[in-house]
Motif scaffolding. Sequence first.
Motif, PDB file in Angstrom:
ATOM      1  N   PRO A  89     -65.829 -61.807 -22.429  1.00  0.00           N
ATOM      2  CA  PRO A  89     -66.177 -61.296 -21.101  1.00  0.00           C
ATOM      3  C   PRO A  89     -67.680 -61.249 -20.832  1.00  0.00           C
ATOM      4  O   PRO A  89     -68.129 -61.604 -19.749  1.00  0.00           O
ATOM      5  N   THR A  90     -68.479 -60.845 -21.818  1.00  0.00           N
ATOM      6  CA  THR A  90     -69.915 -60.714 -21.604  1.00  0.00           C
ATOM      7  C   THR A  90     -70.560 -62.066 -21.353  1.00  0.00           C
ATOM      8  O   THR A  90     -71.301 -62.250 -20.375  1.00  0.00           O
ATOM      9  N   ALA A  91     -70.272 -63.035 -22.210  1.00  0.00           N
ATOM     10  CA  ALA A  91     -70.866 -64.371 -22.056  1.00  0.00           C
ATOM     11  C   ALA A  91     -70.389 -65.025 -20.764  1.00  0.00           C
ATOM     12  O   ALA A  91     -71.184 -65.649 -20.035  1.00  0.00           O
ATOM     13  N   ALA A  92     -69.119 -64.881 -20.448  1.00  0.00           N
ATOM     14  CA  ALA A  92     -68.573 -65.482 -19.233  1.00  0.00           C
ATOM     15  C   ALA A  92     -69.193 -64.833 -17.999  1.00  0.00           C
ATOM     16  O   ALA A  92     -69.526 -65.526 -17.027  1.00  0.00           O
ATOM     17  N   TYR A  93     -69.387 -63.531 -18.031  1.00  0.00           N
ATOM     18  CA  TYR A  93     -69.996 -62.814 -16.908  1.00  0.00           C
ATOM     19  C   TYR A  93     -71.416 -63.322 -16.671  1.00  0.00           C
ATOM     20  O   TYR A  93     -71.796 -63.623 -15.535  1.00  0.00           O
ATOM     21  N   ARG A  94     -72.183 -63.432 -17.723  1.00  0.00           N
ATOM     22  CA  ARG A  94     -73.577 -63.876 -17.575  1.00  0.00           C
ATOM     23  C   ARG A  94     -73.656 -65.338 -17.133  1.00  0.00           C
ATOM     24  O   ARG A  94     -74.510 -65.707 -16.328  1.00  0.00           O
ATOM     25  N   GLY A 117     -60.564 -69.382 -17.011  1.00  0.00           N
ATOM     26  CA  GLY A 117     -60.023 -69.504 -18.364  1.00  0.00           C
ATOM     27  C   GLY A 117     -60.343 -68.372 -19.319  1.00  0.00           C
ATOM     28  O   GLY A 117     -60.027 -68.473 -20.508  1.00  0.00           O
ATOM     29  N   VAL A 118     -60.934 -67.284 -18.867  1.00  0.00           N
ATOM     30  CA  VAL A 118     -61.193 -66.150 -19.759  1.00  0.00           C
ATOM     31  C   VAL A 118     -59.866 -65.474 -20.074  1.00  0.00           C
ATOM     32  O   VAL A 118     -59.064 -65.205 -19.179  1.00  0.00           O
ATOM     33  N   LYS A 119     -59.626 -65.216 -21.334  1.00  0.00           N
ATOM     34  CA  LYS A 119     -58.400 -64.531 -21.770  1.00  0.00           C
ATOM     35  C   LYS A 119     -58.708 -63.054 -21.955  1.00  0.00           C
ATOM     36  O   LYS A 119     -59.756 -62.681 -22.469  1.00  0.00           O
ATOM     37  N   SER A 120     -57.754 -62.216 -21.535  1.00  0.00           N
ATOM     38  CA  SER A 120     -57.899 -60.771 -21.671  1.00  0.00           C
ATOM     39  C   SER A 120     -56.515 -60.166 -21.813  1.00  0.00           C
ATOM     40  O   SER A 120     -55.527 -60.754 -21.371  1.00  0.00           O
ATOM     41  N   SER A 121     -56.440 -58.977 -22.418  1.00  0.00           N
ATOM     42  CA  SER A 121     -55.128 -58.337 -22.580  1.00  0.00           C
ATOM     43  C   SER A 121     -54.535 -57.941 -21.242  1.00  0.00           C
ATOM     44  O   SER A 121     -53.321 -57.942 -21.079  1.00  0.00           O
ATOM     45  N   SER A 122     -55.396 -57.615 -20.266  1.00  0.00           N
ATOM     46  CA  SER A 122     -54.915 -57.314 -18.918  1.00  0.00           C
ATOM     47  C   SER A 122     -56.089 -57.448 -17.949  1.00  0.00           C
ATOM     48  O   SER A 122     -57.254 -57.316 -18.355  1.00  0.00           O
ATOM     49  N   PRO A 123     -55.802 -57.695 -16.694  1.00  0.00           N
ATOM     50  CA  PRO A 123     -56.888 -57.769 -15.708  1.00  0.00           C
ATOM     51  C   PRO A 123     -57.674 -56.455 -15.605  1.00  0.00           C
ATOM     52  O   PRO A 123     -58.878 -56.463 -15.388  1.00  0.00           O
ATOM     53  N   SER A 125     -58.271 -54.274 -18.095  1.00  0.00           N
ATOM     54  CA  SER A 125     -59.209 -54.132 -19.223  1.00  0.00           C
ATOM     55  C   SER A 125     -60.398 -55.074 -19.050  1.00  0.00           C
ATOM     56  O   SER A 125     -61.526 -54.721 -19.405  1.00  0.00           O
ATOM     57  N   LEU A 126     -60.169 -56.254 -18.497  1.00  0.00           N
ATOM     58  CA  LEU A 126     -61.285 -57.168 -18.230  1.00  0.00           C
ATOM     59  C   LEU A 126     -62.218 -56.552 -17.189  1.00  0.00           C
ATOM     60  O   LEU A 126     -63.440 -56.606 -17.332  1.00  0.00           O
ATOM     61  N   LEU A 127     -61.667 -55.959 -16.168  1.00  0.00           N
ATOM     62  CA  LEU A 127     -62.477 -55.311 -15.135  1.00  0.00           C
ATOM     63  C   LEU A 127     -63.332 -54.200 -15.738  1.00  0.00           C
ATOM     64  O   LEU A 127     -64.525 -54.090 -15.444  1.00  0.00           O
ATOM     65  N   THR A 128     -62.726 -53.401 -16.605  1.00  0.00           N
ATOM     66  CA  THR A 128     -63.471 -52.318 -17.267  1.00  0.00           C
ATOM     67  C   THR A 128     -64.614 -52.888 -18.099  1.00  0.00           C
ATOM     68  O   THR A 128     -65.738 -52.378 -18.071  1.00  0.00           O
ATOM     69  N   GLY A 129     -64.327 -53.952 -18.834  1.00  0.00           N
ATOM     70  CA  GLY A 129     -65.371 -54.585 -19.643  1.00  0.00           C
ATOM     71  C   GLY A 129     -66.505 -55.133 -18.795  1.00  0.00           C
ATOM     72  O   GLY A 129     -67.684 -55.002 -19.148  1.00  0.00           O
ATOM     73  N   LEU A 130     -66.167 -55.742 -17.664  1.00  0.00           N
ATOM     74  CA  LEU A 130     -67.201 -56.295 -16.784  1.00  0.00           C
ATOM     75  C   LEU A 130     -68.064 -55.188 -16.182  1.00  0.00           C
ATOM     76  O   LEU A 130     -69.286 -55.359 -16.043  1.00  0.00           O
ATOM     77  N   HIS A 131     -67.454 -54.075 -15.838  1.00  0.00           N
ATOM     78  CA  HIS A 131     -68.244 -52.943 -15.337  1.00  0.00           C
ATOM     79  C   HIS A 131     -69.218 -52.466 -16.412  1.00  0.00           C
ATOM     80  O   HIS A 131     -70.375 -52.142 -16.112  1.00  0.00           O
ATOM     81  N   SER A 132     -68.770 -52.452 -17.653  1.00  0.00           N
ATOM     82  CA  SER A 132     -69.649 -52.023 -18.750  1.00  0.00           C
ATOM     83  C   SER A 132     -70.809 -52.998 -18.931  1.00  0.00           C
ATOM     84  O   SER A 132     -71.950 -52.585 -19.127  1.00  0.00           O
ATOM     85  N   VAL A 133     -70.526 -54.296 -18.872  1.00  0.00           N
ATOM     86  CA  VAL A 133     -71.588 -55.297 -19.012  1.00  0.00           C
ATOM     87  C   VAL A 133     -72.595 -55.157 -17.872  1.00  0.00           C
ATOM     88  O   VAL A 133     -73.810 -55.168 -18.092  1.00  0.00           O
ATOM     89  N   ARG A 134     -72.100 -55.001 -16.664  1.00  0.00           N
ATOM     90  CA  ARG A 134     -72.992 -54.858 -15.503  1.00  0.00           C
ATOM     91  C   ARG A 134     -73.863 -53.608 -15.665  1.00  0.00           C
ATOM     92  O   ARG A 134     -75.066 -53.644 -15.394  1.00  0.00           O
ATOM     93  N   ARG A 135     -73.271 -52.517 -16.134  1.00  0.00           N
ATOM     94  CA  ARG A 135     -74.028 -51.281 -16.328  1.00  0.00           C
ATOM     95  C   ARG A 135     -75.109 -51.471 -17.397  1.00  0.00           C
ATOM     96  O   ARG A 135     -76.265 -51.073 -17.227  1.00  0.00           O
TER      97      ARG A 135
END
Length: 151
Positions: A89-94, A117-123, A125-135
């Motif tokens: 998620p972090t690399a894909a976000y950047r 094509g990013v794989k995640s256990s659920s949309p 959890s991916l959203l939560t991870g992206l919010h963390s990366v953005r923060r």
Amino acid sequence: MDAAAKRNYRVALKQAEAELAAHEQRGEALRTAVDGLRTLLAARAPAKPAKPAKKPVQKKAPAKRRRRRKSAGAGHPEVPADTFKGMGPTAAYRKFLTMYGGSYSVPQIRDALIQGGVKSSSPTSLLTGLHSVRRRDRLKEEAERSAGQEG
């Protein structure tokens, strides 16, 4: 009806009559107490008329209809299917930010990454991870700015 049954019914009738008499005596005592309290309150303050008791209204609960929510990520750019394949998620976000800029919301970015094509256990959890990366990125930029102003 046999004799034993009649005897049982008579006993039950006597018990019910005795209970009714006791109930009436308690009711009379309660009426006397209420009258005494009304007299006491009337001497001290003008009596307010008692409000009539409202009948309880039973409302029918509205039928719940399930609505399908529109995705909060609608409006993201079209991303080729394997653009972010195998990335976290972090690399894909950047990579997304360098390709498309930062004018998209996190749900839009999430949907674009899933499309890419990013794989995640659920949309979620991916959203939560992206919010963390953005923060984290925002805090890092603020720290760099404050360090640049001091030096």
